[in-house]
Write a protein that holds these residues in place. Structure first.
Motif, PDB file in Angstrom:
ATOM      1  N   ARG A 184     -51.478  30.599 -57.463  1.00 45.14           N
ATOM      2  CA  ARG A 184     -50.346  29.772 -57.885  1.00 45.14           C
ATOM      3  C   ARG A 184     -49.027  30.515 -57.696  1.00 45.14           C
ATOM      4  NH1 ARG A 184     -46.749  29.318 -61.501  1.00 45.14           N
ATOM      5  NH2 ARG A 184     -47.440  31.207 -62.567  1.00 45.14           N
ATOM      6  N   THR A 187     -46.887  32.379 -53.303  1.00 46.35           N
ATOM      7  CA  THR A 187     -46.789  31.369 -52.240  1.00 46.35           C
ATOM      8  C   THR A 187     -45.924  31.827 -51.071  1.00 46.35           C
ATOM      9  OG1 THR A 187     -44.879  30.347 -53.326  1.00 46.35           O
ATOM     10  CG2 THR A 187     -47.070  29.509 -53.918  1.00 46.35           C
ATOM     11  N   ASP A 188     -45.230  32.957 -51.227  1.00 42.07           N
ATOM     12  CA  ASP A 188     -44.285  33.385 -50.192  1.00 42.07           C
ATOM     13  C   ASP A 188     -44.327  34.887 -49.948  1.00 42.07           C
ATOM     14  OD1 ASP A 188     -43.240  34.181 -52.604  1.00 42.07           O
ATOM     15  OD2 ASP A 188     -41.210  33.416 -52.242  1.00 42.07           O
ATOM     16  N   ASN A 193     -50.060  34.565 -47.819  1.00 43.02           N
ATOM     17  CA  ASN A 193     -49.766  33.933 -49.103  1.00 43.02           C
ATOM     18  C   ASN A 193     -50.671  32.714 -49.272  1.00 43.02           C
ATOM     19  OD1 ASN A 193     -48.401  31.577 -47.861  1.00 43.02           O
ATOM     20  ND2 ASN A 193     -46.798  33.082 -47.330  1.00 43.02           N
ATOM     21  N   SER A 194     -50.581  32.065 -50.412  1.00 41.47           N
ATOM     22  CA  SER A 194     -51.510  30.982 -50.732  1.00 41.47           C
ATOM     23  C   SER A 194     -51.329  29.764 -49.833  1.00 41.47           C
ATOM     24  CB  SER A 194     -51.378  30.587 -52.207  1.00 41.47           C
ATOM     25  OG  SER A 194     -50.063  30.175 -52.507  1.00 41.47           O
ATOM     26  N   LYS A 195     -50.109  29.496 -49.384  1.00 38.67           N
ATOM     27  CA  LYS A 195     -49.906  28.361 -48.467  1.00 38.67           C
ATOM     28  C   LYS A 195     -50.640  28.591 -47.153  1.00 38.67           C
ATOM     29  CE  LYS A 195     -45.362  26.994 -50.271  1.00 38.67           C
ATOM     30  NZ  LYS A 195     -43.912  26.862 -49.954  1.00 38.67           N
ATOM     31  N   CYS A 238     -52.059  36.810 -52.968  1.00 37.38           N
ATOM     32  CA  CYS A 238     -52.642  35.579 -53.505  1.00 37.38           C
ATOM     33  C   CYS A 238     -54.146  35.726 -53.731  1.00 37.38           C
ATOM     34  CB  CYS A 238     -52.353  34.404 -52.578  1.00 37.38           C
ATOM     35  SG  CYS A 238     -53.070  34.518 -50.918  1.00 37.38           S
TER      36      CYS A 238
END
Length: 299
Positions: A184, A187-188, A193-195, A238
């Motif tokens: 969570r 993301t960056d 990262n998670s994306k 992540c």
């Protein structure tokens, strides 16, 4: 978002690995030269191995007897070829732990989706059991490669094959728990990262695979009979919490585990090979390998 990375990692803060299918071909063409790959050390020898529809490099010291074998699966989100630093590290492991390293070049998604990479890695494991002579064996990998190592062990356990004597998992959990706090939050983050992780998994397999423990090893009912483990996590990653969950599950299932939680690091931080901090962590991996291989002499 800015992260308190060590100074030597700051140059990577704007770099992210590609996950777009249109860019993967170009990225894989460039990957071997993105970072300088050192020449084969004069103390080592290398042999190219064909294993079914994949291949491997067998790197080993030119000594009469090595301490053992490390079967290694590189990271790259199941999508990207090994980088030069992966193979540099393989040479370091071979020299410093006095072991042979079978460095597996498994086929990649999205052209070769799950379960093909798992099958390639398992075939390499079977090839090693049949064709290489060793007293002790460690299986390992980083990121997606660590997940593949876990999948291979689950298959070996199911098929009642010989299990390795140790496992070395570097920031594992690429196909781990998507609902963790680190997923969570990060993301960056640089490099990964998670994306990007979500996109990579969608290219690696279909939703129907998501509850398969060979796709997501953390879902395994039990890790009993798994060998002693070294698990390494990165702070701003992540996958951090998935790595922690793996280490905790191992402990609950009776698997001896060393957990090294590196600080002020990001996923793939060991790309900065000359960093004193990176060298310190690599030394910890080598100590683990030596300890496993030393048990052959005790036996």
């Amino acid at each position: 978002m800015k992260y308190n990375l060590r100074p030597e990692f700051q140059k990577y803060r704007w770099i992210h690995l590609p996950t777009q299918p249109s860019m993967l071909k170009a990225a894989n063409a460039l990957m071997p030269v993105i970072q300088h790959g050192r020449k084969l050390d004069f103390r080592l020898q290398l042999r190219k191995i064909d294993i079914g529809e994949c291949s491997a490099d067998l790197i080993q010291p030119k000594t009469e007897r090595t301490n053992g074998l490390l079967i290694y699966y590189h990271g790259g989100a199941f999508l990207i070829k090994a980088a030069a630093y992966h193979k540099n590290l393989a040479q370091t492991y071979a020299l410093m732990a006095n072991c042979a390293v079978l460095f597996v070049d498994y086929r990649l998604a999205p052209e070769y989706k799950f379960p093909i990479p798992v099958k390639d890695c398992y075939r390499a494991y079977l090839w090693a059991l049949k064709n290489l002579s060793f007293d002790k064996m460690v299986i390992g990998g980083d990121s997606a490669g660590a997940d593949l190592a876990m999948s291979v062990m689950l298959l070996a356990k199911k098929k009642q094959m010989r299990m390795p004597d140790g496992q070395m998992l570097i920031y594992p959990g690429c196909a781990g728990n998507p609902a963790t706090e680190s997923m969570r939050r990060y993301t960056d983050t640089p490099l990964w990262n998670s994306k990007l992780n979500r996109r990579a998994l969608a290219l690696y397999g279909d939703e129907k695979n998501y509850q398969n423990s060979l796709f997501r090893p953390i879902l395994a009912v039990s890790f009993s009979r798994f060998p002693k483990a070294y698990v390494e996590t990165a702070e701003f990653d992540c996958l951090h919490d998935a790595g922690v969950q793996i280490a905790e599950r191992y402990g609950k299932d009776g698997v001896p585990v060393i957990w090294n939680d590196t600080k002020r690091t990001m996923h793939g931080y060991d790309i900065v090979e000359k960093s004193p901090y990176v060298r310190k962590q690599v030394d910890k991996r080598i100590c683990f390998l030596r300890e496993v291989f030393k048990e052959a002499d005790r036996g």
